[in-house]
Each structure stands twice: as structure tokens, then as C-alpha cells.
Design an enzyme around this catalytic site. Structure first.
Site, PDB file in Angstrom:
ATOM      1  N   ASP A   1       0.812  -1.216   0.000  1.00  0.00           N
ATOM      2  CA  ASP A   1       0.000   0.000   0.000  1.00  0.00           C
ATOM      3  C   ASP A   1       0.846   1.267   0.000  1.00  0.00           C
ATOM      4  OD1 ASP A   1       0.973  -0.402   2.579  1.00  0.00           O
ATOM      5  OD2 ASP A   1      -0.991  -0.777   3.459  1.00  0.00           O
TER       6      ASP A   1
ATOM      7  N   ASN B   1      -7.589  -2.767  14.223  1.00  0.00           N
ATOM      8  CA  ASN B   1      -8.951  -2.991  13.725  1.00  0.00           C
ATOM      9  C   ASN B   1      -9.024  -4.208  12.810  1.00  0.00           C
ATOM     10  OD1 ASN B   1      -7.622  -2.133  11.459  1.00  0.00           O
ATOM     11  ND2 ASN B   1      -8.903  -0.336  11.080  1.00  0.00           N
TER      12      ASN B   1
ATOM     13  N   HIS C   1      -7.130  -4.743  10.145  1.00  0.00           N
ATOM     14  CA  HIS C   1      -6.829  -4.533   8.723  1.00  0.00           C
ATOM     15  C   HIS C   1      -5.562  -5.278   8.312  1.00  0.00           C
ATOM     16  CE1 HIS C   1      -4.335  -0.535   9.268  1.00  0.00           C
ATOM     17  NE2 HIS C   1      -3.612  -1.588   9.531  1.00  0.00           N
TER      18      HIS C   1
ATOM     19  N   GLU D   1      -9.535  -1.934   5.119  1.00  0.00           N
ATOM     20  CA  GLU D   1     -10.155  -1.503   6.366  1.00  0.00           C
ATOM     21  C   GLU D   1     -11.492  -2.213   6.589  1.00  0.00           C
ATOM     22  OE1 GLU D   1      -8.015  -0.099   8.016  1.00  0.00           O
ATOM     23  OE2 GLU D   1      -7.777   2.038   7.643  1.00  0.00           O
TER      24      GLU D   1
HETATM   25  P1  PGA Z   1       2.198  -1.462  12.859  1.00  0.00           P
HETATM   26  O1  PGA Z   1       1.053  -1.574  11.758  1.00  0.00           O
HETATM   27  O2  PGA Z   1       3.224  -2.460  12.440  1.00  0.00           O
HETATM   28  O3  PGA Z   1       2.736  -0.065  12.725  1.00  0.00           O
HETATM   29  O4  PGA Z   1       1.572  -1.761  14.157  1.00  0.00           O
HETATM   30  C1  PGA Z   1       0.634  -2.848  11.387  1.00  0.00           C
HETATM   31  C2  PGA Z   1      -0.403  -2.694  10.309  1.00  0.00           C
HETATM   32  O5  PGA Z   1      -1.162  -1.718  10.366  1.00  0.00           O
HETATM   33  O6  PGA Z   1      -0.454  -3.540   9.420  1.00  0.00           O
END
Ligand code: PGA
Length: 247
Positions: free
Chosen positions: A67, A136, A138, A143
Site C-alpha cells: 500500500d 482494527n 486490517h 479496512e
Molecule cells: P504497525 O502496523 O506495524 O505499525 O503496528 C501494522 C499494520 O497496520 O499492518
């Protein structure tokens, strides 16, 4: 899914790097699906260390990132293109022509999504996909939503994601509200998937991903459909899981 519980962030990073190194060693032109965020930073450090120590050539390795924020170009320090350069690409012998990250500055974002998906397909599919997981649930920037988005798409970021990612920006207001993300089918088409999770704030999402229903409200739950997923997590992230760990 296999669950591999480790004692520390360092161990999680080493273990993840080991999986990628195995794929790269067996296939020197492997296609790696890469992720950003705090979680994989140690894994990238381990990969840099190990490939330097063994003299492994990254020349034929191909990468596709999950992404990118809309509106940020590679020179922007908050872009994922910049993150990848700083955390991996600047330190290994990869050919920049083999690096693929969605262009968040594309004039026609829909066309950029279609082109990214087509390029991924033409390249022959991801050999090993690295994923983190959001609080959440994702994966990439897929999302929680009413339906799964199968392919690369433009996404409006969830409030929780914006809050979580604000730590990288001057303020929450500066976090882009939209991004381009691979879709769930793009992710599921990888031959092998490793998902990394550390910290207690990921525990509920991890539990729901493994034991809850497959639902677009928790996008990572779609991974239950994939035949070769290994979850590498620390004890805090695994704190709600029940053993035995292979599910
Ligand atoms: P983070 O994000 O490694 O910064 O906790 C993980 C994600 O959102 O996939």
C-alpha cells in the site's frame, strides 16, 4: 493457520527473516510481497544483516508493496516508498526497476490501481507475502467494511488507522485520509503468507482473525481461506489465544 509464538520482538523478526531468506535462497528471482509499519522494521534489519553476511545478491529479487498513502510521493518522509528505501532498499543490492509500490501521486488513481494489479499478475504472483495486522484487523489498508475489496483499490482510512498512524506525523490532521491498497484477493493469491504481530494492542484482532467468522468487518479473517499462513507473534499479541496453537 500455523501459529508460532516467540518470546521477543527480536525473535519474531529473526523468524520472519528466516522464512523470507529460505524463499530467496531457493528462488533468487523470488517475488516478495512487503509491508510497512513498525512491526516489520526488525525483520528488514535481520534481512539486511543476513544477506550481507552471506553475500546474497538481491539483483533478481522483485518486490511489491501492499500500500501507499494518496498524495505522498517517494520523497515525502512519511510515504511508504521512503520507508522502504530507508528500512531496506538503500541497504541491499536490489535493482530499483524491480521495486513496485503504488504511486500515491498518480493523477488517475483508479488507473493506477488497475495498472498495479495487472503488473502484479503479469509478474507471476507473490512467492511470500509479509503482513502486519491493524488493531482494527486490517491487512494492508483493507479496512473494516461491508464488503471485501478484492483487488488494488483506493481506500478511505479508518479512524482507528488514522489514530494509530498519527505517531509518524506532526499531528493527526496531517495523516492522509486515503490510500491505495492491494485487495484481499491480491493478498490471498500469494503462495505463502507470514503475518507478524507484537504487543497486547494486537491481541484482540489476532484472536478474532483466528477464531472469529470470516467477515469484511475484520479483513484479516479472510486469511482463514488461505492454505499456507504462518502467524509469528509475541506473547503479548498471543495473550488471548488458546492452545494448541495450530488452527
Ligand atoms: P504497525 O502496523 O506495524 O505499525 O503496528 C501494522 C499494520 O497496520 O499492518
Amino acid at each position: 493457520m500455523k501459529i508460532y509464538k516467540v518470546a521477543s520482538y527480536e525473535q519474531m523478526s529473526q523468524e520472519a527473516a528466516k522464512h523470507i531468506l529460505k524463499v530467496m535462497t531457493e528462488k533468487p528471482n523470488a517475488l516478495l510481497g512487503l509491508a510497512t509499519g513498525s512491526t516489520p522494521v526488525g525483520m528488514y534489519q535481520a534481512l539486511i544483516r543476513e544477506t550481507r553476511a552471506t553475500g546474497f545478491s538481491w539483483q533478481h529479487i522483485v518486490t511489491y508493496n501492499l500500500d501507499e498513502y494518496v498524495g505522498l510521493d517517494a520523497l515525502d518522509e512519511q510515504s511508504y516508498a521512503h520507508f522502504m528505501n530507508v528500512n531496506l532498499f538503500d541497504h541491499v543490492s536490489i535493482d530499483q526497476a524491480h521495486v513496485h509500490i503504488p504511486n500515491g501521486k498518480a493523477e488517475d488513481l483508479e488507473a493506477e490501481c488497475r495498472a498495479y494489479e495487472a503488473s502484479l499478475k503479469t509478474a507471476g504472483g507473490v512467492d511470500i507475502q509479509v503482513l502486519g495486522i491493524g488493531r482494527n484487523g486490517h491487512i494492508g489498508f483493507n479496512e473494516p467494511n461491508d464488503a471485501f475489496e478484492p483487488y488494488t483499490h483506493v481506500v478511505h482510512l479508518d479512524e482507528k488507522t488514522i489514530e494509530d498512524n498519527a505517531r509518524f506525523f506532526e499531528s493527526k490532521e496531517k495523516v492522509p485520509k486515503t490510500a491505495i491498497s492491494m485487495g484481499v484477493e491480491s493478498i490471498l493469491s500469494a503462495k505463502k503468507i507470514i503475518l507478524l504481530a507484537c504487543g497486547k494492542e494486537k491481541a484482540q484482532a489476532l484472536y478474532d482473525m483466528l477464531y472469529g467468522p470470516i467477515t469484511p468487518q475484520l479483513p484479516a479473517s479472510i486469511l482463514q481461506k488461505h492454505g499456507d499462513v504462518e502467524v509469528i507473534c509475541d506473547e503479548a499479541a498471543a495473550s488471548l489465544l488458546k492452545g494448541p496453537f495450530d488452527v
